[in-house]
Design a protein around this motif. Structure first.
Motif, mmCIF file in Angstrom:
data_model
loop_
_atom_site.group_PDB
_atom_site.id
_atom_site.type_symbol
_atom_site.label_atom_id
_atom_site.label_comp_id
_atom_site.label_asym_id
_atom_site.label_seq_id
_atom_site.Cartn_x
_atom_site.Cartn_y
_atom_site.Cartn_z
ATOM 1 N N ARG A 192 -4.926 4.901 -6.298
ATOM 2 C CA ARG A 192 -5.877 4.548 -5.240
ATOM 3 C C ARG A 192 -6.368 3.101 -5.394
ATOM 4 O O ARG A 192 -7.563 2.816 -5.376
ATOM 5 C CB ARG A 192 -7.052 5.505 -5.194
ATOM 6 C CG ARG A 192 -6.649 6.927 -4.907
ATOM 7 C CD ARG A 192 -7.855 7.829 -4.844
ATOM 8 N NE ARG A 192 -7.473 9.205 -4.725
ATOM 9 C CZ ARG A 192 -7.366 9.866 -3.582
ATOM 10 N NH1 ARG A 192 -7.612 9.239 -2.458
ATOM 11 N NH2 ARG A 192 -7.023 11.124 -3.565
ATOM 12 N N ARG A 235 0.808 -1.220 0.000
ATOM 13 C CA ARG A 235 0.000 0.000 0.000
ATOM 14 C C ARG A 235 0.839 1.268 0.000
ATOM 15 O O ARG A 235 0.357 2.325 -0.368
ATOM 16 C CB ARG A 235 -0.942 -0.004 1.196
ATOM 17 C CG ARG A 235 -2.071 -1.003 1.018
ATOM 18 C CD ARG A 235 -3.005 -0.960 2.151
ATOM 19 N NE ARG A 235 -3.749 0.294 2.168
ATOM 20 C CZ ARG A 235 -4.971 0.425 2.621
ATOM 21 N NH1 ARG A 235 -5.605 -0.622 3.092
ATOM 22 N NH2 ARG A 235 -5.575 1.579 2.614
ATOM 23 N N GLY A 252 -8.571 1.298 -2.776
ATOM 24 C CA GLY A 252 -9.986 1.649 -2.673
ATOM 25 C C GLY A 252 -10.297 2.268 -1.326
ATOM 26 O O GLY A 252 -9.560 3.112 -0.833
ATOM 27 N N ARG A 253 -11.365 1.818 -0.721
ATOM 28 C CA ARG A 253 -11.767 2.335 0.588
ATOM 29 C C ARG A 253 -11.396 1.401 1.731
ATOM 30 O O ARG A 253 -11.847 1.588 2.854
ATOM 31 C CB ARG A 253 -13.264 2.578 0.605
ATOM 32 C CG ARG A 253 -13.673 3.676 -0.348
ATOM 33 C CD ARG A 253 -15.121 3.973 -0.252
ATOM 34 N NE ARG A 253 -15.455 5.007 -1.215
ATOM 35 C CZ ARG A 253 -16.644 5.474 -1.404
ATOM 36 N NH1 ARG A 253 -17.644 5.007 -0.693
ATOM 37 N NH2 ARG A 253 -16.859 6.417 -2.284
ATOM 38 N N ARG A 306 -0.736 4.228 -4.308
ATOM 39 C CA ARG A 306 -1.325 5.448 -3.742
ATOM 40 C C ARG A 306 -1.847 6.373 -4.834
ATOM 41 O O ARG A 306 -2.924 6.951 -4.706
ATOM 42 C CB ARG A 306 -0.301 6.186 -2.879
ATOM 43 C CG ARG A 306 -0.034 5.461 -1.566
ATOM 44 C CD ARG A 306 0.961 6.194 -0.725
ATOM 45 N NE ARG A 306 2.236 6.168 -1.449
ATOM 46 C CZ ARG A 306 3.214 7.028 -1.283
ATOM 47 N NH1 ARG A 306 3.103 7.987 -0.409
ATOM 48 N NH2 ARG A 306 4.331 6.931 -1.972
#
Length: 195
Positions: free
Chosen positions: A169, A160, A172-173, A166
């Motif tokens: 993205r 990550r 995701g969430r 990054r």
């Protein structure tokens, strides 16, 4: 270079970027699933350790005061909130501060009760040797499960932190996974190589 050649180069670059993004997202998804699975396995091993501690307390091998302390700590660890569903495991927030404190409290209580070498040797040589051996086995497995979980979290965090993950993205969430930090050091007498 004509516009068609420029468009072709742009399409190739875009296709390569999409393939790399898809591979990165798939890898990150696998790592998140690994974290969730290892958290569920860790929870199962901690519940197994608490059950073995209750069996030791109920076996009559400990003095009454120690048995009450061990049973109380084991029930506190069991009641602190085990992972009951895969949806709870996907939150990736470790075990929670209350659960980690309760599990560390159980470890401290067991280490206090079994910490003296003569006490552990006495229990291992007596009629309750199977109960103590089961506790040692469950404790060792919980320690290994925590290490595996924390390693899975470290792998997911490393991925990550990559710049393209990054930038695009790709996580995701999904929340950032957390390690489980608790005291789980075995007493020397219960270590696999000691007995």
């Amino acid at each position: 270079m004509s516009w068609s050649e420029t468009a072709l180069v742009a399409l190739v670059v875009l296709a390569v970027a999409l393939v790399l993004a898809w591979r990165g997202a798939s890898r990150l998804d696998r790592l998140h699933r690994k974290v969730a699975a290892s958290r569920i396995a860790l929870d199962a091993q901690l519940v197994r350790r608490a059950s073995a501690a209750v069996e030791l307390a109920a076996s009559g091998a400990l003095d009454p005061a120690s048995a009450v302390l061990v049973a109380d700590a084991a029930y506190a660890a069991s009641d602190a909130g085990p992972v009951t569903s895969p949806a709870a495991a996907l939150q990736m927030d470790g075990l929670g501060a209350d659960r980690e404190r309760a599990e560390s409290g159980l470890t401290a209580t067991l280490r206090e009760v079994l910490g003296a070498p003569e006490t552990a040797d006495e229990l291992l040589a007596g009629s309750s040797s199977e109960v103590v051996a089961a506790l040692g086995d469950a404790w060792y497995r919980a320690t290994l499960a925590r290490r595996f979980h924390n390693e899975a979290v470290a792998q997911a965090r490393r991925v990550r932190r990559l710049w393209y993950v990054r930038l695009l993205r790709l996580a995701g969430r999904a929340p950032m996974p957390r390690t489980v930090e608790l005291d789980d050091v075995l007493p020397h007498a219960l270590e696999p190589t000691a007995g």
